[in-house]
Design a protein around this motif. Structure first.
Motif, PDB file in Angstrom:
ATOM      1  N   TYR A 195     -36.954  98.056   6.766  1.00  0.00           N
ATOM      2  CA  TYR A 195     -36.863  96.690   6.446  1.00  0.00           C
ATOM      3  C   TYR A 195     -37.560  95.964   5.351  1.00  0.00           C
ATOM      4  CZ  TYR A 195     -34.866  96.542  11.356  1.00  0.00           C
ATOM      5  OH  TYR A 195     -34.150  96.761  12.409  1.00  0.00           O
ATOM      6  N   CYS A 196     -36.983  95.095   4.426  1.00  0.00           N
ATOM      7  CA  CYS A 196     -37.276  94.835   3.254  1.00  0.00           C
ATOM      8  C   CYS A 196     -38.388  93.589   3.615  1.00  0.00           C
ATOM      9  CB  CYS A 196     -36.175  93.936   2.580  1.00  0.00           C
ATOM     10  SG  CYS A 196     -36.616  93.363   0.952  1.00  0.00           S
ATOM     11  N   GLN A 197     -39.429  93.774   2.947  1.00  0.00           N
ATOM     12  CA  GLN A 197     -40.557  93.057   3.297  1.00  0.00           C
ATOM     13  C   GLN A 197     -40.910  92.158   1.866  1.00  0.00           C
ATOM     14  OE1 GLN A 197     -42.019  92.380   6.052  1.00  0.00           O
ATOM     15  NE2 GLN A 197     -40.728  93.545   7.057  1.00  0.00           N
ATOM     16  N   ALA A 198     -39.971  92.147   0.852  1.00  0.00           N
ATOM     17  CA  ALA A 198     -40.229  91.425  -0.233  1.00  0.00           C
ATOM     18  C   ALA A 198     -40.212  89.871  -0.018  1.00  0.00           C
ATOM     19  CB  ALA A 198     -39.035  91.829  -1.285  1.00  0.00           C
ATOM     20  N   GLU A 199     -41.143  89.156  -0.777  1.00  0.00           N
ATOM     21  CA  GLU A 199     -41.154  87.882  -0.618  1.00  0.00           C
ATOM     22  C   GLU A 199     -39.849  87.321  -1.219  1.00  0.00           C
ATOM     23  OE1 GLU A 199     -43.694  84.642  -2.906  1.00  0.00           O
ATOM     24  OE2 GLU A 199     -45.049  86.137  -1.920  1.00  0.00           O
ATOM     25  N   LYS A 200     -39.222  87.808  -2.291  1.00  0.00           N
ATOM     26  CA  LYS A 200     -37.825  87.241  -2.600  1.00  0.00           C
ATOM     27  C   LYS A 200     -37.161  88.350  -2.935  1.00  0.00           C
ATOM     28  CE  LYS A 200     -36.170  85.192  -6.648  1.00  0.00           C
ATOM     29  NZ  LYS A 200     -36.420  84.776  -8.164  1.00  0.00           N
ATOM     30  N   ILE A 201     -35.556  88.138  -2.595  1.00  0.00           N
ATOM     31  CA  ILE A 201     -34.737  89.279  -2.933  1.00  0.00           C
ATOM     32  C   ILE A 201     -33.600  88.807  -3.696  1.00  0.00           C
ATOM     33  CG2 ILE A 201     -32.905  90.784  -1.782  1.00  0.00           C
ATOM     34  CD1 ILE A 201     -34.704  90.263   0.766  1.00  0.00           C
ATOM     35  N   GLU A 202     -33.420  89.531  -4.747  1.00  0.00           N
ATOM     36  CA  GLU A 202     -32.505  89.070  -5.725  1.00  0.00           C
ATOM     37  C   GLU A 202     -31.229  90.063  -5.866  1.00  0.00           C
ATOM     38  OE1 GLU A 202     -31.830  87.248 -10.151  1.00  0.00           O
ATOM     39  OE2 GLU A 202     -33.900  88.045  -9.711  1.00  0.00           O
ATOM     40  N   VAL A 203     -30.177  89.753  -5.670  1.00  0.00           N
ATOM     41  CA  VAL A 203     -28.906  90.693  -5.753  1.00  0.00           C
ATOM     42  C   VAL A 203     -27.957  90.088  -6.741  1.00  0.00           C
ATOM     43  CG1 VAL A 203     -26.864  91.403  -4.626  1.00  0.00           C
ATOM     44  CG2 VAL A 203     -28.984  91.030  -3.200  1.00  0.00           C
ATOM     45  N   ILE A 204     -27.860  90.880  -7.967  1.00  0.00           N
ATOM     46  CA  ILE A 204     -27.055  90.690  -8.791  1.00  0.00           C
ATOM     47  C   ILE A 204     -25.800  91.478  -9.121  1.00  0.00           C
ATOM     48  CG2 ILE A 204     -28.967  89.312 -10.058  1.00  0.00           C
ATOM     49  CD1 ILE A 204     -29.324  91.595 -11.931  1.00  0.00           C
ATOM     50  N   THR A 205     -24.967  91.224 -10.133  1.00  0.00           N
ATOM     51  CA  THR A 205     -23.881  92.205 -10.401  1.00  0.00           C
ATOM     52  C   THR A 205     -24.252  92.882 -11.710  1.00  0.00           C
ATOM     53  OG1 THR A 205     -22.703  90.405 -11.729  1.00  0.00           O
ATOM     54  CG2 THR A 205     -21.993  90.536  -9.498  1.00  0.00           C
ATOM     55  N   GLU A 206     -23.520  93.992 -11.944  1.00  0.00           N
ATOM     56  CA  GLU A 206     -23.695  94.691 -13.173  1.00  0.00           C
ATOM     57  C   GLU A 206     -23.419  93.944 -14.431  1.00  0.00           C
ATOM     58  OE1 GLU A 206     -22.443  98.782 -13.129  1.00  0.00           O
ATOM     59  OE2 GLU A 206     -23.055  98.991 -11.114  1.00  0.00           O
ATOM     60  N   THR A 207     -22.276  93.247 -14.371  1.00  0.00           N
ATOM     61  CA  THR A 207     -21.933  92.569 -15.451  1.00  0.00           C
ATOM     62  C   THR A 207     -22.298  91.050 -15.684  1.00  0.00           C
ATOM     63  OG1 THR A 207     -19.963  91.688 -14.190  1.00  0.00           O
ATOM     64  CG2 THR A 207     -19.752  93.847 -15.450  1.00  0.00           C
ATOM     65  N   GLY A 208     -23.026  90.619 -14.448  1.00  0.00           N
ATOM     66  CA  GLY A 208     -23.465  89.339 -14.510  1.00  0.00           C
ATOM     67  C   GLY A 208     -22.526  88.309 -14.385  1.00  0.00           C
ATOM     68  N   THR A 246     -22.667  95.389  -7.385  1.00  0.00           N
ATOM     69  CA  THR A 246     -23.751  94.894  -7.154  1.00  0.00           C
ATOM     70  C   THR A 246     -25.042  95.741  -6.950  1.00  0.00           C
ATOM     71  OG1 THR A 246     -23.448  94.448  -4.752  1.00  0.00           O
ATOM     72  CG2 THR A 246     -22.643  92.738  -5.968  1.00  0.00           C
ATOM     73  N   TYR A 247     -26.331  95.106  -7.017  1.00  0.00           N
ATOM     74  CA  TYR A 247     -27.421  95.886  -6.645  1.00  0.00           C
ATOM     75  C   TYR A 247     -28.462  94.947  -6.526  1.00  0.00           C
ATOM     76  CZ  TYR A 247     -28.614  95.507 -11.760  1.00  0.00           C
ATOM     77  OH  TYR A 247     -28.895  95.047 -13.039  1.00  0.00           O
ATOM     78  N   CYS A 248     -29.415  95.451  -5.987  1.00  0.00           N
ATOM     79  CA  CYS A 248     -30.726  94.662  -5.680  1.00  0.00           C
ATOM     80  C   CYS A 248     -31.541  94.672  -6.870  1.00  0.00           C
ATOM     81  CB  CYS A 248     -31.521  95.234  -4.476  1.00  0.00           C
ATOM     82  SG  CYS A 248     -32.954  94.198  -3.981  1.00  0.00           S
ATOM     83  N   SER A 249     -31.905  93.678  -7.741  1.00  0.00           N
ATOM     84  CA  SER A 249     -32.738  93.582  -8.592  1.00  0.00           C
ATOM     85  C   SER A 249     -34.284  93.525  -8.350  1.00  0.00           C
ATOM     86  CB  SER A 249     -32.438  92.660  -9.809  1.00  0.00           C
ATOM     87  OG  SER A 249     -32.607  91.406  -9.246  1.00  0.00           O
TER      88      SER A 249
END
Length: 54
Positions: free
Chosen positions: A22-35, A44-47
């Motif tokens: 389970y992710c315990q990050a305070e903030k999760i950001e998912v972005i695309t490879e190209t923006g 997409t990937y979890c930055s």
């Protein structure tokens, strides 16, 4: 308003934020490879990923 009780599963065993799959990050950001917009999750990937050794 943002949900603060969201459960996020994570199966990246070497991520610093992963605790028992389970992710315990305070903030999760998912972005695309190209923006840009995409129609495929493979683009997409979890930055927010940080290797455990960092």
């Amino acid at each position: 308003m943002h949900p603060h009780n969201m459960v996020v599963e994570c199966h990246v065993s070497n991520c610093k934020h992963n605790y028992d799959n389970y992710c315990q990050a305070e903030k999760i950001e998912v972005i695309t490879e190209t923006g840009r917009m995409t129609n495929c999750s493979d683009d997409t990937y979890c930055s927010s990923f940080i290797p455990k050794d960092s």
